[in-house]
Enzyme design. Structure first.
Site, mmCIF file in Angstrom:
data_model
loop_
_atom_site.group_PDB
_atom_site.id
_atom_site.type_symbol
_atom_site.label_atom_id
_atom_site.label_comp_id
_atom_site.label_asym_id
_atom_site.label_seq_id
_atom_site.Cartn_x
_atom_site.Cartn_y
_atom_site.Cartn_z
ATOM 1 N N GLU A 299 0.834 -1.213 0.000
ATOM 2 C CA GLU A 299 0.000 0.000 0.000
ATOM 3 C C GLU A 299 0.863 1.255 0.000
ATOM 4 O O GLU A 299 0.546 2.231 -0.671
ATOM 5 C CB GLU A 299 -0.946 0.014 1.208
ATOM 6 N N ASP B 238 -4.240 -9.666 -8.705
ATOM 7 C CA ASP B 238 -4.585 -8.687 -9.742
ATOM 8 C C ASP B 238 -3.447 -7.845 -10.318
ATOM 9 O O ASP B 238 -3.076 -7.956 -11.480
ATOM 10 C CB ASP B 238 -5.719 -7.769 -9.231
ATOM 11 N N GLU C 72 -18.375 -6.500 -2.602
ATOM 12 C CA GLU C 72 -17.000 -7.011 -2.525
ATOM 13 C C GLU C 72 -16.874 -8.415 -3.102
ATOM 14 O O GLU C 72 -15.844 -8.771 -3.651
ATOM 15 C CB GLU C 72 -16.512 -7.008 -1.074
ATOM 16 N N GLU D 261 -12.239 0.249 -9.607
ATOM 17 C CA GLU D 261 -11.844 -0.631 -10.711
ATOM 18 C C GLU D 261 -12.844 -0.650 -11.863
ATOM 19 O O GLU D 261 -12.471 -0.690 -13.034
ATOM 20 C CB GLU D 261 -11.622 -2.071 -10.212
ATOM 21 N N THR E 13 -1.255 1.154 -10.787
ATOM 22 C CA THR E 13 -2.466 0.486 -10.296
ATOM 23 C C THR E 13 -3.302 1.404 -9.409
ATOM 24 O O THR E 13 -4.480 1.183 -9.218
ATOM 25 C CB THR E 13 -2.114 -0.818 -9.548
HETATM 26 C C1 DMJ Z 1 -6.305 0.315 -5.211
HETATM 27 O O1 DMJ Z 1 -5.609 0.753 -4.102
HETATM 28 C C2 DMJ Z 1 -5.394 -0.285 -6.219
HETATM 29 O O2 DMJ Z 1 -6.011 -0.232 -7.442
HETATM 30 C C3 DMJ Z 1 -4.993 -1.695 -5.897
HETATM 31 O O3 DMJ Z 1 -4.222 -2.306 -6.895
HETATM 32 C C4 DMJ Z 1 -6.161 -2.573 -5.587
HETATM 33 N N1 DMJ Z 1 -7.344 -1.865 -5.413
HETATM 34 C C5 DMJ Z 1 -7.363 -0.627 -4.728
HETATM 35 C C6 DMJ Z 1 -8.726 0.019 -4.827
HETATM 36 O O4 DMJ Z 1 -9.756 -0.859 -4.859
#
Ligand code: DMJ
EC number: 3.2.1.-
Length: 933
Positions: A147, A294, A388, A406, A492
């Site tokens: 994170e 992912d 979720e 997303e 991401t």
């Molecule tokens: C984000 O912090 C990023 O996209 C991460 O890769 C996974 N998903 C969260 C938000 O849902």
């Protein structure tokens, strides 16, 4: 290809196909046009309307960001219900999800480049100054490496990228001297100790001040991490290296990726969800494209785009082939086992996989992207947001929704790829739903339960980093943005990194190996990147033709949704029996069970157990069907248990200035008016005197015709209800006396009766934990007159709420699914003899009706053998307690208000294997929280 791009890489949003590719694509389109019939596509959206929607996004961003800055900053996040900052250590811990919070003003850093995309250059300048002035990266806090990388390092680098772009333009940021980059470098060095493992995979957590090893660090004992956690570093780390010339960051991120690649399951080319960082063994061997994995896939493809390194594309293509072969069952994406990729690992999908259609656009595989996106959109239309987790037949599996971006991300990329105005309409719906259901006076609140519409006191930083960017860009014209977005790649977390980095500081030796496992063939476009801008815009009907057959996929909930391709070749074969359709009295069903190798055993205590011996199945295909049936039965039973044990209710504040915008999760009572069956109750609130409601009220005039607020404790819930009812109250809300308690951190429970006949209690009673209760108490202090609505599902909120009661929603999805489950389980119950435990439960009012009890089936799967023929799986249909049951039961037993005779489930010692599946589900959820939220 971007001018600045080197090698075979391609730009983020304008990757190009070779001319021959375009010819081939055009030919494919002709075929579609010739063979498909479809109605006219979505009407084009006028420039005015797009501008209007763009402005709406700006206003929404201001509402979210403004409230964060006003009420939360410098805290990491805004708590939009209580209108204050979330400071780690000052709020009850939410577990791993708090590991994103490092006391570094997370939301501000995550929002930096959004400000520039949204044309708020002045605010950006101001925000950068604040970051430089206020943010400390040396806090004694244990944070998630993943994170911190994607949100903080990525946020600083995105901010730096746009700061230097603005400076170069000559108007803004003229004073800027790479200060954000210096901070990013400082943070990068702070993260490096996490990589001190023999494998090169990083530890999942690090102490920002003390690193890993020091005793003060309070971390460094972990053995596992998720694949996405270890595999989502290369963009930020490589950018940091290339911006600064310090190669170490890119080297470390590459090493972690190399290790993951080496450890892929060699026959399926899939990776598991969790890996041991020391041994490299797969800890969780299930594999999908959502939670836990992912962004590993995302970063392989984007690393190729940003760095032009062929080995990343090669790896991505190898994995992508495997995903499309095993996981993709259009429109579904279903987890499988890495060693047994033909077997589904579960029958539900998680919300994080909604990014995948966007990635498929970047890959150039538009068709499955359109299909999955369409399926997801239908789930959203059903529940307003993407829960979720949801099952293959689109029931809610995990009802939370933390305003994830997303789906908006994929919508944006699909619009760019197809030019189909349908995707603009999708974006419009997302905007409407956010305003209607998530907007609260102090920001936007995560949905605690998409079925009730209740909120959580939470607004994650990714909401500002990603959601507003994608929504704004969706409606924007090129000239609406002050720079060329095509010169950047999205990380991401939607942070922007410039593509020119591909040719800067390339001191890392590029690997250019061709895998022994993949033969790349230029003729299938594997080495090209499609130009999403020019591929389809002349024919927006192309996407429409792909969506058309899926029009009702969610409503019809195709029972063969999880069949495998090769099974569709079985001519004349009966469709496998669905768990929810199964009737133990139906001889035909019993026959099918037999064929699938499933036997039905009547236990002495009246329970029925299902056991599968794959070897006894009529064929290997029947054995697979049987396995799938057992998995469905496990899933169904877990679902039923969850739904029965936690039937949440909603308390909605409808008076000024809330107008229905704040919805609190409430626990129901086993007595009084059942809000799931009756119209909701609406009224002004008044505190009862005495506040505990344990004796005759001394202020009946105050509560007469109102909803009385009573404090928990000192007497039974039913006694409180009687006292306020006698005083003329039309409903009651019991507020927890345990300060700081919240439905965010404590499991909801039902208020039990007092063991006597409670038929005399006619008014509805709901329970609020202290934190939710104090939102109402604070509102009374501020506004005096506070009106609330007690219901099983929040009603549409709009200004009309001020005056007018809306009719109750009849088509509540929760009710629907509950009814569905009831009827299916009743069928099972026909063969069950009632056990003594069941009898005792049945005697309890409301939630302990015979049907409910019978629904409380618990199930198990024994460890599946890798040889399908030897597979042996059991499912028992009974009313056993699960961990959750026990937890709830303990709570019920220690609660002075509770009736000691009431139990939440039967106290039958669960068989170890019966809990295995539950544990897997819970683990999966925990992992999602831990790694991905
Ligand atoms: C984000 O912090 C990023 O996209 C991460 O890769 C996974 N998903 C969260 C938000 O849902």
């Amino acid at each position: 290809m971007s001018e600045a791009r080197g090698g075979r890489g391609c730009g983020s949003s304008v990757p190009q196909r070779a001319p021959w590719s375009l010819v081939a694509a055009a030919a494919a389109l002709c075929l579609v046009a010739a063979t498909s019939v479809w109605t006219a596509g979505a009407a084009p959206m006028s420039r005015e309307e797009r501008q209007k929607l763009g402005n709406q996004v700006l206003e929404m961003f201001d509402h979210a960001y403004g409230n964060y800055m006003e009420h939360a900053y410098p805290a990491d996040e805004l708590m939009p219900l209580t209108c204050r900052g979330r400071v780690r250590g000052q709020e009850p811990s939410r577990g791993d999800v708090d590991d994103a919070l490092g006391k570094f003003s997370l939301t501000l850093i995550d929002s930096l480049d959004t400000l520039v995309v949204l044309n708020k250059t002045k605010e950006f300048e101001d925000a950068v100054r604040k970051v430089l002035r206020d943010v400390n990266l040396d806090n004694d806090v244990v944070v998630s490496v993943f994170e911190t990388n994607i949100r903080v390092l990525g946020g600083l680098l995105g901010g730096h990228s746009l700061a230097i772009m603005l400076k170069e333009k000559g108007e803004y940021m003229q004073w800027y001297n790479d200060e954000l980059l210096q901070m990013a470098k400082q943070l990068g060095y702070k993260l490096l100790p996490a990589f001190n493992t023999t494998s090169g995979l990083p530890y999942p957590r690090i102490n920002l001040k003390f690193g890993i090893r020091k005793p003060e660090a309070r971390t460094g004992t972990e053995t596992d991490t998720c694949t996405a956690c270890a595999g989502t570093l290369i963009l930020e780390f490589a950018a940091l290296s290339r911006f600064t010339g310090a190669t170490i960051f890119e080297e470390y991120a590459r090493k972690a990726l190399d290790f993951l690649w080496e450890k892929r399951q060699r026959s399926s080319n899939l990776v598991g969800v969790t890996i041991n960082i020391h041994t490299g063994d797969w800890v969780r061997k299930d594999s999908g494209v959502g939670a836990g994995i992912d962004s590993y896939y995302e970063y392989l493809l984007k690393a190729y785009v940003l760095l032009g390194d062929d080995s990343f594309l090669e790896r991505f293509n190898t994995h992508y082939d495997a995903i499309m072969r095993y996981i993709s069952q259009p429109p579904l994406l279903l987890d499988v086992h890495i060693h047994k990729p033909m077997l589904n690992a579960r029958t539900w999908m998680d919300a994080l996989l909604a990014f995948f259609p966007g990635l498929q656009v970047l890959k150039g595989d538009i068709r499955p992207a359109i299909e999955t996106h369409e399926m997801l959109y239908q789930v959203i239309k059903k529940h307003n947001f993407l829960p979720e987790a949801f099952t293959t037949d689109f029931r809610v599996h995990w009802a939370q929704h933390p305003l994830r971006p997303e789906f908006a991300e994929s919508t944006y990329f699909l619009y760019k790829a197809t030019g189909d105005p349908y995707y603009l309409e999708v974006g419009k719906t997302l905007i409407e739903n956010l305003n209607k259901y998530a907007r609260v006076p102090c920001g936007f609140a995560a949905m605690k339960d998409v079925r009730t519409g209740s909120h959580e006191d939470r607004m994650d930083s990714f909401f500002l980093a990603e959601m507003f960017k994608y929504l704004y860009l969706l409606f924007a014209d090129k000239e609406d943005i002050i720079f060329d977005i095509e010169d950047y790649i999205f990380t991401t977390e939607a942070h922007l990194l410039p593509l020119w980095l591909s040719t800067t500081n390339q001191s890392i030796s590029k690997k250019n190996t061709t895998s022994e496992y993949t033969e790349l063939d230029d003729s299938n476009f594997d080495w090209t990147c499609p130009n999403t801008q020019i591929l389809f815009p002349n024919d927006p009907l192309y996407a429409q033709s792909i969506r058309e057959p899926l029009k009702n996929v969610v409503d019809k909930s195709c029972p063969r949704g999880i069949i495998r391709v090769e099974e569709s070749f079985r001519s004349g074969a009966k469709p496998p029996l669905r768990a929810r359709d199964f009737m133990a009295t139906n001889p035909e069903h019993l026959e099918i069970l037999k064929k699938m190798g499933v036997s039905l055993i009547h236990l002495k205590d009246g329970r029925v157990q299902l056991v599968q011996h794959a070897i006894q199945a009529a064929s290997s295909i029947d054995a697979e069907d049987g396995l799938r049936f057992m998995q469905e039965m496990i899933e169904l039973s877990s679902q039923q248990q969850k739904e029965q044990q936690l039937p949440p209710r909603a308390v909605q504040i409808v008076s000024h200035p809330f107008f229905g915008r704040v919805v609190l999760t409430a626990g129901p009572a086993q007595f009084g008016l059942d809000l799931s069956k009756h119209k909701e109750t609406r009224g002004f609130v008044a505190s009862s005197k005495p506040y505990n409601g344990c004796s005759e009220l001394t202020n009946p005039e105050a509560v007469m015709g109102k909803i009385a607020l009573i404090q928990r404790g000192q007497c039974m819930f039913a006694e409180k209800a009687r006292n306020i009812q006698n005083a003329g109250a039309i409903g009651g809300i019991v507020i927890d006396d345990n300060e700081g308690s919240s439905s965010d951190t404590a499991p909801l429970f039902q208020m039990a009766g007092d063991g006597k006949d409670t038929d005399d209690i006619k008014i509805p009673m709901l329970f609020l934990f202290s934190k939710e209760g104090s939102i109402i108490l604070d509102a009374i202090r501020e506004y005096e007159e506070v009106e609330v609505l007690l219901s099983d599902k929040a009603k549409d909120r709009d200004p009309e709420m001020e005056n007018e009661e809306q009719p109750s929603s009849e088509n509540d999805s929760q009710n629907q699914s509950a009814e569905q489950i009831t009827s299916s389980s009743q069928e099972v119950d026909l063969v069950d003899q009632e056990s003594p435990e069941e009898s005792s439960l049945n005697s309890q009012p409301e939630s302990s009706s015979p049907t409910d009890t019978d629904n409380a089936a618990s199930v198990s799967a024994s460890e599946q053998n890798s040889n399908p023929v030897e597979n042996h799986e059991t499912t028992s249909l009974d009313g056993e307690c699960t961990d959750l049951d026990n937890q709830l039961q303990e709570q019920s037993e220690t609660e002075e208000d509770s009736n000691p005779n009431v139990s939440w489930g039967k106290k039958v010692q669960p068989i170890d294997s019966i809990l295995a599946d539950w544990n897997e589900d819970i683990e999966a959820f925990e992992m999602m929280e831990k790694d991905e939220l």
